[in-house]
Scaffold this motif. Structure first.
Motif, short mmCIF file in Angstrom:
data_model
loop_
_atom_site.label_atom_id
_atom_site.label_comp_id
_atom_site.label_asym_id
_atom_site.label_seq_id
_atom_site.Cartn_x
_atom_site.Cartn_y
_atom_site.Cartn_z
N SER A 7 3.40 7.41 -10.78
CA SER A 7 2.00 7.37 -11.22
C SER A 7 1.27 6.18 -10.61
O SER A 7 0.13 6.31 -10.16
N LEU A 8 1.93 5.02 -10.60
CA LEU A 8 1.30 3.83 -10.02
C LEU A 8 1.10 4.00 -8.52
O LEU A 8 0.03 3.70 -7.99
N HIS A 9 2.11 4.53 -7.84
CA HIS A 9 2.01 4.76 -6.40
C HIS A 9 0.84 5.69 -6.09
O HIS A 9 0.02 5.40 -5.20
N ALA A 10 0.73 6.79 -6.82
CA ALA A 10 -0.35 7.75 -6.60
C ALA A 10 -1.73 7.13 -6.87
O ALA A 10 -2.67 7.33 -6.10
N GLU A 11 -1.83 6.35 -7.93
CA GLU A 11 -3.10 5.71 -8.30
C GLU A 11 -3.54 4.70 -7.24
O GLU A 11 -4.69 4.66 -6.83
#
Length: 138
Positions: free
Chosen positions: A116-120
């Motif tokens: 999720s952090l990578h995508a954000e």
């Protein structure tokens, strides 16, 4: 006030620890902790090390990989994380590229949280955080 610094090699274990504490202590499973990503590119390590301890609580954890910093903040929601980000920007007198994810809203385990952090971060700042996948394997 000062955050506690952990090696990037221990980042995944630190997330596991925070998930375990959250599951033990937070019965309503609200935003138990938040991971705040900040890109401090263009700042010297001396400036970062001198100023960060003044802004963080002793319960906050700091992990960094190159100029990427990850702050694990227990019992801090997105609103509280936004306040911390503004404090960083005021302290450093410049905008700081950042993004945040919360447990359990953005992931039930470290892999989902890192994804999720990578995508954000990729969506908001066009920064590729492939280093997070290395942390999972380490």
């Amino acid at each position: 006030m000062a955050g506690v610094t952990f090696s990037f090699d221990n980042f995944a274990a630190l997330i596991d620890l925070n998930i375990g504490i959250a599951n033990r202590l937070d019965e309503n499973r609200s935003e138990s902790f938040t991971i705040l990503f900040c890109d401090f590119a263009g700042m010297t390590q001396e400036i970062i090390n001198t100023n960060l301890p003044n802004l963080l609580r002793t319960s906050d954890s700091i992990v960094h990989h190159e100029n990427y910093y990850f702050f694990v903040m227990p019992y801090t929601d997105r609103y509280g994380t936004g306040i911390v980000k503004r404090m960083f920007e005021e302290m450093f007198a410049r905008p700081i590229p950042s993004s945040a994810v919360c447990y359990p809203a953005n992931g039930e385990n470290k892999g989902e949280l890192f994804e999720s952090l990578h995508a954000e971060v990729k969506k908001m700042h066009r920064i590729d955080l492939d280093c997070l996948y290395g942390a999972l394997e380490g």
